[in-house]
Design a protein around this motif. Structure first.
Motif, PDB file in Angstrom:
ATOM      1  N   THR A  59       0.841  -1.197   0.000  1.00 47.97           N
ATOM      2  CA  THR A  59       0.000   0.000   0.000  1.00 47.97           C
ATOM      3  C   THR A  59       0.871   1.240   0.000  1.00 47.97           C
ATOM      4  O   THR A  59       1.866   1.307   0.725  1.00 47.97           O
ATOM      5  N   LEU A  60       0.492   2.211  -0.816  1.00 45.30           N
ATOM      6  CA  LEU A  60       1.173   3.500  -0.850  1.00 45.30           C
ATOM      7  C   LEU A  60       0.214   4.555  -0.312  1.00 45.30           C
ATOM      8  O   LEU A  60      -0.853   4.791  -0.873  1.00 45.30           O
ATOM      9  N   MET A  61       0.590   5.159   0.801  1.00 50.74           N
ATOM     10  CA  MET A  61      -0.222   6.210   1.405  1.00 50.74           C
ATOM     11  C   MET A  61       0.321   7.560   0.969  1.00 50.74           C
ATOM     12  O   MET A  61       1.450   7.932   1.308  1.00 50.74           O
ATOM     13  N   LEU A  62      -0.479   8.300   0.206  1.00 52.46           N
ATOM     14  CA  LEU A  62      -0.093   9.617  -0.287  1.00 52.46           C
ATOM     15  C   LEU A  62      -0.738  10.666   0.607  1.00 52.46           C
ATOM     16  O   LEU A  62      -1.897  11.042   0.415  1.00 52.46           O
ATOM     17  N   ASP A  63       0.008  11.118   1.602  1.00 55.79           N
ATOM     18  CA  ASP A  63      -0.503  12.095   2.559  1.00 55.79           C
ATOM     19  C   ASP A  63      -0.452  13.493   1.948  1.00 55.79           C
ATOM     20  O   ASP A  63       0.451  13.810   1.170  1.00 55.79           O
ATOM     21  N   GLU A  64      -1.433  14.321   2.302  1.00 57.79           N
ATOM     22  CA  GLU A  64      -1.554  15.687   1.794  1.00 57.79           C
ATOM     23  C   GLU A  64      -1.515  15.687   0.264  1.00 57.79           C
ATOM     24  O   GLU A  64      -0.772  16.453  -0.369  1.00 57.79           O
ATOM     25  N   ILE A  65      -2.332  14.834  -0.318  1.00 55.61           N
ATOM     26  CA  ILE A  65      -2.358  14.667  -1.773  1.00 55.61           C
ATOM     27  C   ILE A  65      -2.739  15.965  -2.475  1.00 55.61           C
ATOM     28  O   ILE A  65      -2.349  16.201  -3.627  1.00 55.61           O
ATOM     29  N   GLY A  66      -3.473  16.843  -1.801  1.00 58.21           N
ATOM     30  CA  GLY A  66      -3.870  18.105  -2.409  1.00 58.21           C
ATOM     31  C   GLY A  66      -2.714  19.043  -2.679  1.00 58.21           C
ATOM     32  O   GLY A  66      -2.873  20.036  -3.405  1.00 58.21           O
ATOM     33  N   GLU A  67      -1.546  18.760  -2.102  1.00 61.51           N
ATOM     34  CA  GLU A  67      -0.361  19.607  -2.308  1.00 61.51           C
ATOM     35  C   GLU A  67       0.451  19.193  -3.532  1.00 61.51           C
ATOM     36  O   GLU A  67       1.435  19.855  -3.872  1.00 61.51           O
ATOM     37  N   LEU A  68       0.063  18.116  -4.214  1.00 62.95           N
ATOM     38  CA  LEU A  68       0.833  17.615  -5.350  1.00 62.95           C
ATOM     39  C   LEU A  68       0.725  18.586  -6.525  1.00 62.95           C
ATOM     40  O   LEU A  68      -0.374  19.012  -6.896  1.00 62.95           O
ATOM     41  N   PRO A  69       1.846  18.966  -7.152  1.00 60.98           N
ATOM     42  CA  PRO A  69       1.798  19.889  -8.292  1.00 60.98           C
ATOM     43  C   PRO A  69       0.968  19.324  -9.442  1.00 60.98           C
ATOM     44  O   PRO A  69       0.917  18.094  -9.649  1.00 60.98           O
ATOM     45  N   LEU A  70       0.327  20.200 -10.203  1.00 59.29           N
ATOM     46  CA  LEU A  70      -0.547  19.768 -11.306  1.00 59.29           C
ATOM     47  C   LEU A  70       0.203  18.909 -12.322  1.00 59.29           C
ATOM     48  O   LEU A  70      -0.341  17.922 -12.826  1.00 59.29           O
ATOM     49  N   ALA A  71       1.441  19.289 -12.643  1.00 59.40           N
ATOM     50  CA  ALA A  71       2.196  18.525 -13.637  1.00 59.40           C
ATOM     51  C   ALA A  71       2.404  17.095 -13.183  1.00 59.40           C
ATOM     52  O   ALA A  71       2.341  16.156 -13.993  1.00 59.40           O
ATOM     53  N   LEU A  72       2.634  16.909 -11.905  1.00 56.45           N
ATOM     54  CA  LEU A  72       2.854  15.560 -11.386  1.00 56.45           C
ATOM     55  C   LEU A  72       1.538  14.801 -11.241  1.00 56.45           C
ATOM     56  O   LEU A  72       1.525  13.572 -11.285  1.00 56.45           O
ATOM     57  N   GLN A  73       0.441  15.529 -11.072  1.00 58.35           N
ATOM     58  CA  GLN A  73      -0.870  14.881 -10.993  1.00 58.35           C
ATOM     59  C   GLN A  73      -1.170  14.101 -12.268  1.00 58.35           C
ATOM     60  O   GLN A  73      -1.729  12.994 -12.217  1.00 58.35           O
ATOM     61  N   ALA A  74      -0.805  14.655 -13.407  1.00 57.57           N
ATOM     62  CA  ALA A  74      -1.052  13.975 -14.680  1.00 57.57           C
ATOM     63  C   ALA A  74      -0.253  12.672 -14.764  1.00 57.57           C
ATOM     64  O   ALA A  74      -0.766  11.646 -15.241  1.00 57.57           O
ATOM     65  N   LYS A  75       0.981  12.689 -14.310  1.00 57.11           N
ATOM     66  CA  LYS A  75       1.801  11.478 -14.354  1.00 57.11           C
ATOM     67  C   LYS A  75       1.306  10.441 -13.351  1.00 57.11           C
ATOM     68  O   LYS A  75       1.349   9.240 -13.617  1.00 57.11           O
ATOM     69  N   LEU A  76       0.812  10.904 -12.191  1.00 51.40           N
ATOM     70  CA  LEU A  76       0.250   9.980 -11.216  1.00 51.40           C
ATOM     71  C   LEU A  76      -0.999   9.315 -11.773  1.00 51.40           C
ATOM     72  O   LEU A  76      -1.202   8.101 -11.595  1.00 51.40           O
ATOM     73  N   LEU A  77      -1.824  10.084 -12.484  1.00 56.34           N
ATOM     74  CA  LEU A  77      -3.033   9.517 -13.090  1.00 56.34           C
ATOM     75  C   LEU A  77      -2.686   8.414 -14.081  1.00 56.34           C
ATOM     76  O   LEU A  77      -3.328   7.361 -14.101  1.00 56.34           O
ATOM     77  N   ARG A  78      -1.639   8.627 -14.867  1.00 61.79           N
ATOM     78  CA  ARG A  78      -1.246   7.615 -15.851  1.00 61.79           C
ATOM     79  C   ARG A  78      -0.783   6.329 -15.167  1.00 61.79           C
ATOM     80  O   ARG A  78      -1.115   5.220 -15.590  1.00 61.79           O
ATOM     81  N   VAL A  79      -0.050   6.471 -14.087  1.00 57.29           N
ATOM     82  CA  VAL A  79       0.400   5.291 -13.346  1.00 57.29           C
ATOM     83  C   VAL A  79      -0.787   4.508 -12.813  1.00 57.29           C
ATOM     84  O   VAL A  79      -0.838   3.272 -12.896  1.00 57.29           O
ATOM     85  N   LEU A  80      -1.786   5.217 -12.295  1.00 57.07           N
ATOM     86  CA  LEU A  80      -2.967   4.540 -11.752  1.00 57.07           C
ATOM     87  C   LEU A  80      -3.774   3.857 -12.852  1.00 57.07           C
ATOM     88  O   LEU A  80      -4.344   2.781 -12.642  1.00 57.07           O
ATOM     89  N   GLN A  81      -3.824   4.471 -14.012  1.00 57.78           N
ATOM     90  CA  GLN A  81      -4.590   3.891 -15.122  1.00 57.78           C
ATOM     91  C   GLN A  81      -3.889   2.703 -15.757  1.00 57.78           C
ATOM     92  O   GLN A  81      -4.525   1.691 -16.070  1.00 57.78           O
ATOM     93  N   GLU A  82      -2.581   2.810 -15.929  1.00 58.31           N
ATOM     94  CA  GLU A  82      -1.828   1.787 -16.653  1.00 58.31           C
ATOM     95  C   GLU A  82      -1.229   0.719 -15.750  1.00 58.31           C
ATOM     96  O   GLU A  82      -0.858  -0.364 -16.214  1.00 58.31           O
ATOM     97  N   GLY A  83      -1.059   1.019 -14.470  1.00 56.87           N
ATOM     98  CA  GLY A  83      -0.442   0.054 -13.570  1.00 56.87           C
ATOM     99  C   GLY A  83       1.029  -0.133 -13.834  1.00 56.87           C
ATOM    100  O   GLY A  83       1.573  -1.222 -13.589  1.00 56.87           O
ATOM    101  N   GLU A  84       1.691   0.924 -14.315  1.00 54.61           N
ATOM    102  CA  GLU A  84       3.124   0.830 -14.590  1.00 54.61           C
ATOM    103  C   GLU A  84       3.775   2.186 -14.394  1.00 54.61           C
ATOM    104  O   GLU A  84       3.131   3.231 -14.508  1.00 54.61           O
ATOM    105  N   ILE A  85       5.064   2.165 -14.066  1.00 53.24           N
ATOM    106  CA  ILE A  85       5.832   3.391 -13.866  1.00 53.24           C
ATOM    107  C   ILE A  85       6.996   3.412 -14.856  1.00 53.24           C
ATOM    108  O   ILE A  85       7.406   2.377 -15.385  1.00 53.24           O
ATOM    109  N   GLN A  86       7.515   4.610 -15.098  1.00 58.13           N
ATOM    110  CA  GLN A  86       8.695   4.750 -15.949  1.00 58.13           C
ATOM    111  C   GLN A  86       9.695   5.642 -15.222  1.00 58.13           C
ATOM    112  O   GLN A  86       9.584   6.868 -15.247  1.00 58.13           O
TER     113      GLN A  86
END
Length: 510
Positions: A279-306
C-alpha cells in the motif's frame, strides 16, 4: 442466574460472529454483579498480556480506554494467579489500579476482591473485580456462586475465540493499527460506521480517499486499511506530498536511473517501487503539483511506472490510499486539482469525523491518554474530576484528537505540581477543570455561536435525536456511565431513560 445466562448467551452469539457491542458487555456485568454491595466493578478480557476493561460499573467510562499490563499491576496479577476468589485485606499494601477513581475525595478502596476468568484448561481469559469503599461490605458475598459464574464466562470466552479464529486474527491487526488507543469498540455511531466501512473496503483493490480535519487520525485509519487488506504482509509506504520538492517529486515517486540528471549518481527505486505488492499512502495529496498529478493519473490507469532515465515502463502493483484535509472537490472547481485524478483516487471516499461529532468517544480517548501520562509521570493513578470530564465533553476540539492528547498531557503536569512535592509519586492525582486551561465558552467564536449549528436541510426529527443522543451521552459520562445517576441528572424516570436510550441506539434492546 437466569438473567446472567441469557446475557452470556447473547454475548457469546456476538463474539462468535462479530465484535460485540459495548452494551452486551455492560448487560453481562450488570446481571452478574449488579446485586452485590460493590461501589465499583470491572469486567476485563486478556489481550496480549494486557487486560482491557470491556465493561465498568461505578467507574468513569474513560477506564474502558485504559489497558492494564499484569506486570505493572501487582494486585491484578495476584487475582490472576489465585485459584478462586482473591480477597485483599483493608490494609493491603498492593496498589489498587482503581484507587482515586471512585469519588471526588480520592478515597482509597477499603474492600477489594477479584476472580480470574479461566477456561477448562485453566488458561487465563480475563478478570472480574469488585471494590467497595466500606470495609467488610463484600464479606457476605457468595464466593462459590461468583467463582462458578466466572468459570462459565471464562470457558465461553475461550470457546468463542476458537470459533472465530479467522476474525480474531484480522481484528488483532486492526486493533493495533486503528488508533493509538487500540480502541475498536467505539461508543459513537460515527466511528462505528467508519470502522464498518474500513472492514468493507479494506480487502478490495479499490483506491481510498481519506479526508477529514487536522488531528482526527487519518494516518492511523490508513494503517488500519492496510492491516485489513490482502496486502497486509506487503509494505506500507508513506509519502508526504507537501514535503516533496517540486524538482525532485517525480524521481521520489517513480524513481530514476543513474545519470538521469545532474546528481543522480546511483539508481533510485522510488516510492511506488518500494510499495510494490503493498500500500502506498499519499498524505496531503492536495499539495501535489498539477504537472505531477497527470503522471500519477497515468500510473494509476496503466499500472506501470517509468523511472527517469529509463526507456521502457515497468509494471507495479500498488494500492493507493490518498489522505487530505482539504476539500478536493473545491480544489477541482478552482482548477488546482485534476478532476479525473480526483475521481480515480476517490473510488471509495471515507471521512474521518471530527471529535466534536463523536463526543461519546472522548471518555475512551481520555482514558488512554491519562494512562500514558500516569506511566510517564510515575503516578499511582491519574483521573479526571467530574467538572473536568464535563469540560472535555463541552469543548469543540478544533484540533481534534491531537489537541485532546496535548491538553491532557499539560493538565497532568499542572495537577501534579499542585500537590505536595513529597508525595507526588505515591498519591492518586486528580485533574481539575482549571488544569485543562480550556476557555469557558464551548462555542469557538461569536459567529459560530450565532450561526445555526445544523444545516437547514437536515430533518427536524434527525436533528432532535442527534441532540438527545449527545445530551444523554454527556450525562452518562458525567455520572461515570451510571444510568441511574444520569436519570437523576436529566430529571427523568430511569425506565423512561432506558427506553429512550434504546430508541436512540445508545443501548441494545433486551
Amino acid at each position: 442466574m437466569t438473567d446472567f445466562l441469557e446475557a452470556l448467551r447473547h454475548l457469546l452469539t456476538q463474539l462468535t460472529h462479530e465484535a460485540p457491542a459495548q452494551a452486551a458487555w455492560a448487560r453481562l456485568l450488570e446481571t452478574l454483579v449488579g446485586d452485590y454491595p460493590a461501589d465499583a466493578s470491572t469486567l476485563m478480557v486478556l489481550e496480549q498480556e494486557s487486560l482491557r476493561p470491556v465493561a465498568v460499573l461505578g467507574l468513569p467510562d474513560e477506564v474502558r480506554g485504559r489497558r492494564f499490563r499484569l506486570v505493572e499491576h501487582p494486585r491484578l496479577a495476584a487475582i490472576a494467579a489465585h485459584p478462586g476468589v482473591c480477597r485483599f485485606p483493608p490494609g493491603s499494601e498492593l496498589p489498587d489500579p482503581f484507587d482515586g477513581l471512585l469519588d471526588e475525595a480520592l478515597n482509597p478502596v477499603h474492600d477489594c476482591l477479584g476472580v480470574a476468568l479461566r477456561d477448562d484448561d485453566e488458561r487465563l481469559t480475563g478478570l472480574l473485580t469488585l471494590d467497595a469503599l466500606t470495609p467488610g461490605a463484600l464479606a457476605a458475598l457468595d464466593e462459590a456462586e461468583l467463582a462458578a459464574a466466572a468459570h462459565l464466562l471464562g470457558t465461553c470466552l475461550r470457546l468463542a475465540d476458537r470459533l472465530s479464529t479467522t476474525r480474531s486474527r484480522l481484528n488483532e491487526a486492526l486493533e493495533q493499527e486503528a488508533h493509538p488507543a487500540g480502541i475498536q469498540h467505539w461508543n459513537s455511531p460515527a466511528m462505528r460506521q467508519l470502522m464498518a466501512n474500513v472492514a468493507l473496503v479494506a480487502p478490495t483493490a479499490m483506491s481510498v480517499l481519506l479526508h477529514g480535519e487536522t488531528g482526527v487520525g487519518k494516518e492511523l485509519i490508513a494503517r488500519a486499511l492496510h492491516a485489513r487488506s490482502e496486502r497486509h504482509q506487503g509494505p506500507l509506504v508513506q509519502v508526504n506530498c507537501a514535503a516533496l520538492p517540486e524538482s525532485l517529486a517525480e524521481s521520489a515517486l517513480f524513481g530514476h536511473r543513474r545519470g538521469a540528471f545532474s546528481g543522480a549518481v546511483q539508481d533510485h527505486r522510488g516510492h511506488f517501487r518500494m510499495a510494490d505488492g503493498g500500500t502506498l499512502m499519499l498524505d496531503e495529496i492536495g499539495e501535489l503539483p498539477l504537472a505531477l498529478q497527470a503522471k500519477l493519473l497515468r500510473v494509476l490507469q496503466e499500472g506501470e511506472i517509468q523511472p527517469l532515465g529509463q526507456e521502457r515502463p515497468e509494471p507495479v502493483d500498488v494500492r493507493i490510499v490518498a489522505v487530505t484535509n482539504r476539500d478536493l472537490a473545491a480544489e477541482v472547481a478552482a482548477g488546482r486539482f485534476r478532476e479525473d485524478l480526483y475521481h480515480r483516487l476517490g473510488a471509495f471516499p471515507l471521512e474521518v469525523p471530527p471529535l466534536r461529532r463523536r463526543r461519546e468517544d472522548i471518555p475512551l480517548l481520555a482514558g488512554h491518554f491519562l494512562e500514558i501520562n500516569r506511566i510517564r509521570l510515575g503516578l499511582a493513578n491519574l483521573r479526571l474530576s467530574p467538572a473536568a470530564g464535563t469540560a472535555l465533553l463541552d469543548w469543540q476540539w478544533p484540533g481534534n484528537i491531537r489537541e485532546l492528547e496535548h491538553t491532557l498531557a499539560r493538565a497532568a503536569l499542572r495537577a501534579l505540581a499542585d500537590g505536595p512535592a513529597a508525595d507526588r509519586r505515591r498519591r492518586p492525582v486528580a485533574i481539575a477543570r482549571h488544569h485543562l486551561a480550556l476557555p469557558e465558552a464551548a462555542s469557538a467564536t461569536p459567529a459560530q455561536a450565532a450561526a445555526p449549528s445544523l444545516p437547514p436541510e437536515r430533518p427536524l426529527r434527525e436533528a432532535s435525536e442527534a441532540f438527545q443522543r449527545d445530551y444523554i451521552a454527556r450525562a452518562l459520562a458525567a455520572e461515570g456511565n451510571n444510568w441511574a445517576g444520569a436519570a437523576r441528572r436529566l430529571g427523568m424516570d430511569p425506565g423512561n431513560l432506558h427506553r429512550l436510550a434504546r430508541r436512540l441506539g445508545l443501548k441494545e434492546s433486551t
